[in-house]
Enzyme design. Structure first.
Site, mmCIF file in Angstrom:
data_model
loop_
_atom_site.group_PDB
_atom_site.id
_atom_site.type_symbol
_atom_site.label_atom_id
_atom_site.label_comp_id
_atom_site.label_asym_id
_atom_site.label_seq_id
_atom_site.Cartn_x
_atom_site.Cartn_y
_atom_site.Cartn_z
ATOM 1 N N TRP A 154 -38.094 -20.999 -44.556
ATOM 2 C CA TRP A 154 -36.769 -21.235 -43.966
ATOM 3 C C TRP A 154 -35.630 -20.972 -44.939
ATOM 4 O O TRP A 154 -34.481 -20.924 -44.524
ATOM 5 C CB TRP A 154 -36.681 -22.677 -43.441
ATOM 6 C CG TRP A 154 -37.105 -23.679 -44.479
ATOM 7 C CD1 TRP A 154 -38.346 -24.259 -44.587
ATOM 8 C CD2 TRP A 154 -36.336 -24.175 -45.577
ATOM 9 N NE1 TRP A 154 -38.390 -25.075 -45.687
ATOM 10 C CE2 TRP A 154 -37.164 -25.050 -46.316
ATOM 11 C CE3 TRP A 154 -35.022 -23.968 -46.031
ATOM 12 C CZ2 TRP A 154 -36.726 -25.713 -47.465
ATOM 13 C CZ3 TRP A 154 -34.598 -24.628 -47.177
ATOM 14 C CH2 TRP A 154 -35.439 -25.485 -47.883
ATOM 15 N N ASN A 155 -35.921 -20.842 -46.237
ATOM 16 C CA ASN A 155 -34.783 -20.810 -47.175
ATOM 17 C C ASN A 155 -34.031 -19.475 -47.167
ATOM 18 O O ASN A 155 -32.826 -19.431 -47.380
ATOM 19 C CB ASN A 155 -35.206 -21.231 -48.576
ATOM 20 C CG ASN A 155 -36.247 -20.344 -49.193
ATOM 21 O OD1 ASN A 155 -36.942 -19.614 -48.492
ATOM 22 N ND2 ASN A 155 -36.375 -20.386 -50.498
ATOM 23 N N LYS A 178 -44.692 -14.732 -38.259
ATOM 24 C CA LYS A 178 -44.436 -16.111 -37.831
ATOM 25 C C LYS A 178 -43.392 -16.718 -38.755
ATOM 26 O O LYS A 178 -43.678 -17.062 -39.888
ATOM 27 C CB LYS A 178 -45.701 -16.966 -37.894
ATOM 28 C CG LYS A 178 -45.477 -18.320 -37.249
ATOM 29 C CD LYS A 178 -46.286 -19.436 -37.867
ATOM 30 C CE LYS A 178 -45.686 -20.026 -39.101
ATOM 31 N NZ LYS A 178 -44.377 -20.691 -38.934
ATOM 32 N N ALA A 180 -40.579 -19.603 -40.097
ATOM 33 C CA ALA A 180 -40.617 -21.067 -40.203
ATOM 34 C C ALA A 180 -40.029 -21.693 -38.939
ATOM 35 O O ALA A 180 -39.095 -21.152 -38.340
ATOM 36 C CB ALA A 180 -39.831 -21.509 -41.429
ATOM 37 N N GLY A 232 -43.980 -19.085 -49.289
ATOM 38 C CA GLY A 232 -43.871 -20.517 -49.007
ATOM 39 C C GLY A 232 -44.456 -21.317 -50.154
ATOM 40 O O GLY A 232 -44.525 -20.842 -51.292
ATOM 41 N N GLU A 254 -46.228 -15.173 -52.145
ATOM 42 C CA GLU A 254 -45.025 -15.511 -52.936
ATOM 43 C C GLU A 254 -44.890 -17.016 -52.845
ATOM 44 O O GLU A 254 -44.411 -17.536 -51.837
ATOM 45 C CB GLU A 254 -43.782 -14.842 -52.329
ATOM 46 C CG GLU A 254 -43.786 -13.333 -52.344
ATOM 47 C CD GLU A 254 -43.576 -12.767 -53.727
ATOM 48 O OE1 GLU A 254 -43.287 -13.539 -54.668
ATOM 49 O OE2 GLU A 254 -43.722 -11.548 -53.875
ATOM 50 N N LEU A 255 -45.301 -17.721 -53.896
ATOM 51 C CA LEU A 255 -45.410 -19.178 -53.800
ATOM 52 C C LEU A 255 -44.320 -19.882 -54.616
ATOM 53 O O LEU A 255 -43.314 -19.277 -54.950
ATOM 54 C CB LEU A 255 -46.822 -19.600 -54.204
ATOM 55 C CG LEU A 255 -47.931 -18.823 -53.457
ATOM 56 C CD1 LEU A 255 -49.312 -19.243 -53.915
ATOM 57 C CD2 LEU A 255 -47.801 -18.987 -51.936
ATOM 58 N N CYS A 288 -36.818 -20.210 -54.470
ATOM 59 C CA CYS A 288 -38.046 -20.300 -55.276
ATOM 60 C C CYS A 288 -37.816 -19.816 -56.706
ATOM 61 O O CYS A 288 -38.527 -20.226 -57.617
ATOM 62 C CB CYS A 288 -39.192 -19.553 -54.606
ATOM 63 S SG CYS A 288 -38.764 -17.870 -54.190
ATOM 64 N N GLU A 385 -41.023 -28.540 -58.142
ATOM 65 C CA GLU A 385 -39.874 -27.756 -57.710
ATOM 66 C C GLU A 385 -38.907 -28.717 -56.989
ATOM 67 O O GLU A 385 -39.285 -29.354 -56.007
ATOM 68 C CB GLU A 385 -40.415 -26.703 -56.733
ATOM 69 C CG GLU A 385 -39.584 -25.489 -56.590
ATOM 70 C CD GLU A 385 -40.298 -24.431 -55.723
ATOM 71 O OE1 GLU A 385 -41.266 -24.766 -55.005
ATOM 72 O OE2 GLU A 385 -39.863 -23.271 -55.778
HETATM 73 P P1 ADP Z 1 -41.796 -25.314 -47.303
HETATM 74 O O1 ADP Z 1 -42.288 -26.480 -48.100
HETATM 75 O O2 ADP Z 1 -40.813 -24.472 -47.991
HETATM 76 O O3 ADP Z 1 -41.431 -25.637 -45.897
HETATM 77 P P2 ADP Z 1 -44.287 -24.264 -46.359
HETATM 78 O O4 ADP Z 1 -45.283 -23.587 -47.210
HETATM 79 O O5 ADP Z 1 -44.639 -25.568 -45.745
HETATM 80 O O6 ADP Z 1 -43.011 -24.350 -47.282
HETATM 81 O O7 ADP Z 1 -43.776 -23.324 -45.211
HETATM 82 C C1 ADP Z 1 -43.680 -21.923 -45.319
HETATM 83 C C2 ADP Z 1 -44.189 -21.286 -44.058
HETATM 84 O O8 ADP Z 1 -45.551 -21.673 -43.891
HETATM 85 C C3 ADP Z 1 -43.480 -21.729 -42.787
HETATM 86 O O9 ADP Z 1 -43.400 -20.646 -41.900
HETATM 87 C C4 ADP Z 1 -44.423 -22.788 -42.232
HETATM 88 O O10 ADP Z 1 -44.314 -22.922 -40.828
HETATM 89 C C5 ADP Z 1 -45.747 -22.167 -42.590
HETATM 90 N N1 ADP Z 1 -46.871 -23.110 -42.588
HETATM 91 C C6 ADP Z 1 -46.875 -24.428 -42.847
HETATM 92 N N2 ADP Z 1 -48.114 -24.923 -42.722
HETATM 93 C C7 ADP Z 1 -48.924 -23.894 -42.373
HETATM 94 C C8 ADP Z 1 -50.331 -23.768 -42.084
HETATM 95 N N3 ADP Z 1 -51.164 -24.802 -42.149
HETATM 96 N N4 ADP Z 1 -50.795 -22.534 -41.750
HETATM 97 C C9 ADP Z 1 -49.969 -21.478 -41.687
HETATM 98 N N5 ADP Z 1 -48.652 -21.533 -41.948
HETATM 99 C C10 ADP Z 1 -48.135 -22.735 -42.280
#
Ligand code: ADP
Length: 483
Positions: A154-155, A178, A180, A232, A254-255, A288, A385
């Site tokens: 979402w950022n 997909k 956020a 994410g 990209e973590l 990030c 973070e």
């Molecule tokens: P943040 O902490 O920045 O919200 P996330 O890693 O939770 O980071 O979210 C990044 C993306 O990963 C979003 O699109 C979120 O919907 C998706 N996401 C979260 N959980 C899952 C999951 N179990 N499987 C696939 N995608 C996911």
């Protein structure tokens, strides 16, 4: 106060069509600046995802064989449309994500630059000829990996998808994306532009959902998907890597990051302060590659911290649609609570609040931009973070100590440092454990350079000619019997 709200798509996009979820389930999307619902997006699951994957697989044979000129033209058109629609797209982003409109405009232009760059790179997917023995000729050709599943955060709701989409389409891949759940609309706008740019049906699909796990499972458990690209958190990246092992899907990740910014005693202090403000407070610190830890040499630490605090106190907090706002709301109250936890922990370990330190008078998820001085390296804020507008200043005495502190993290996305000593610049840049290093510069992101991390910050690179490699397979062809 607030200027007009733009119109935007509120349906998902599968096989060139705007569609609702089976059963018409939807979820609300809220403006973090006002807590108002701005719209609804389809709440899809495995079944719709499966259909989108099937559409992407069906579109693949034609798209991968499209002439490079045709693909390049479509990608260039996509870039042009983003610029033509920059203001509207930026407004959609600001109302769903909260960032200042000026930053949203920059993000749209930044996303567009990836389409521009990869329109060109798509024409340079060269092969190799390897000298063989007399009766053999050896060739290597690069081919699109196939259907790509993309999951984005979402950022940067537009640019994080734009850079995956531009690269995948340039390589001849098709995609199911997909976004956020907090920010689906910027992604749907990219689908709208794709359709107008001439991207054929099925080549680019967007599934919206409030059940990320179900869609993530379908993307990873469906053998038609040959690559997963994710931006994410490290926790979800690790989960997706495990899931992707089932069908041995190629992965780009990209973590998270925990970027240090080191200010050496020979730095241009004003430049370092300006760089730190950008690197720490852009998007309210929800970046990030944000400078999460500021390390200042003891001889200049007081001056640096004071100048930083003064610059920080001048940043205006407010609704991103208002002129002059530099810091919008944080994405959620959970984000505010994390920032508060980090500040309280740092203060309990001896840090001093130079400016900010608390929620903003505007209420909601607005938070005061904050500078902490004398932060102890064992504080929570140095290990997690923060993803918020808090700049913790630590002190060091030697270059070795600075490097040890900088590298004392499992993350390795970006690092920054300020110095004017040419030997030190090479020494330190080579020893920092990160995928990207900004020297006397913090605005490092660009379509023409490889973005990505090492250690827990991920796998693969986005942007530049290296980014394209992540979407291509190399095929070796051995031709024998040449007389
Ligand atoms: P943040 O902490 O920045 O919200 P996330 O890693 O939770 O980071 O979210 C990044 C993306 O990963 C979003 O699109 C979120 O919907 C998706 N996401 C979260 N959980 C899952 C999951 N179990 N499987 C696939 N995608 C996911």
């Amino acid at each position: 106060m607030v200027a007009h709200v733009p119109s935007f798509r509120q349906q998902a996009f599968i096989n060139g069509e705007w569609v609702n979820a089976d059963g018409r389930a939807s979820f609300a999307v809220v403006n973090p600046a006002t807590s108002e619902t701005i719209g609804h997006a389809p709440d899809m699951g495995a079944a719709e995802t499966r259909r989108a994957i099937a559409a992407a697989a069906a579109a693949l044979p034609l798209w991968r064989r499209a002439s490079v000129m045709a693909r390049a033209q479509i990608l260039r058109r996509m870039s042009q449309l983003m610029i033509e629609e920059q203001d509207r797209l930026a407004r959609v982003m600001t109302i769903e994500q909260g960032k200042p409109l000026a930053e949203a405009r920059i993000e749209i232009a930044y996303g567009a630059s990836y389409f521009d760059w990869f329109a060109e790179e798509s024409r340079r997917i060269y092969g190799d000829i390897i000298p063989g023995s007399q009766d053999r000729r050896l060739f290597v050709i690069r081919q699109p990996i196939g259907v790509v599943g993309a999951i984005t955060p979402w950022n940067f709701p537009s640019a994080m998808l734009a850079r995956k989409m531009a690269t995948a389409l340039a390589a001849g891949c098709t995609m199911v994306a997909k976004p956020a759940e907090l920010t689906p609309f910027s992604a749907l706008e990219l689908a709208d532009l794709a359709m107008r740019a001439g991207v054929p049906a099925g080549v680019f699909n967007v599934i919206t959902t409030n059940a990320a796990a179900a869609v993530g499972e379908e993307l990873t458990h469906n053998a038609l998907v040959r690559k997963i690209t994710f931006t994410g958190s490290t926790a979800i990246g690790r989960l997706l890597l495990k899931q992707a092992s089932e069908h041995i899907q190629k992965c780009s990740m990209e973590l998270g990051g925990n970027a240090p910014l080191i200010v050496f005693e020979d730095a241009d202090l004003d430049r370092a302060v300006a760089g730190a403000v950008t690197a720490k407070f852009r998007n309210a610190g929800q970046v990030c590659i944000a400078a999460n830890r500021l390390l200042a040499h003891v001889s200049i630490a007081n001056a640096f911290a004071e100048k930083l605090a003064a610059a920080c106190a001048a940043l205006r907090v407010g609704n991103g649609l208002e002129d002059g706002v530099a810091i919008g709301p944080l994405i959620s109250m959970a984000a505010v609570e994390k920032v508060e936890r980090h500040i309280a922990d740092a203060v309990a370990r001896g840090a001093r609040v130079l400016t900010g330190g608390a929620r903003h008078a505007l209420g909601g998820s607005f938070f005061q931009p904050t500078v902490l001085d004398n932060v102890s390296p064992d504080s929570l804020i140095c290990h997690e973070e923060t993803f918020g507008p808090v700049a913790p200043v630590m002190r060091f005495e030697t270059e070795e100590e600075a490097l040890n502190l900088a590298n004392a993290t499992p993350f390795g996305l970006a690092s920054y440092f300020y110095s004017r000593d040419i030997s030190r610049i090479f020494r330190v840049a080579e020893k920092l454990e990160s995928g990207m290093v900004g020297v006397n510069e913090t605005a490092i992101s660009t379509a023409i350079a490889p973005f990505g991390g090492v250690k827990y910050s991920g796998l693969g690179r986005e942007g530049s000619r290296f980014g394209l490699e992540d979407y291509l397979e190399k095929k070796y062809i051995c031709l024998g019997g040449v007389e």
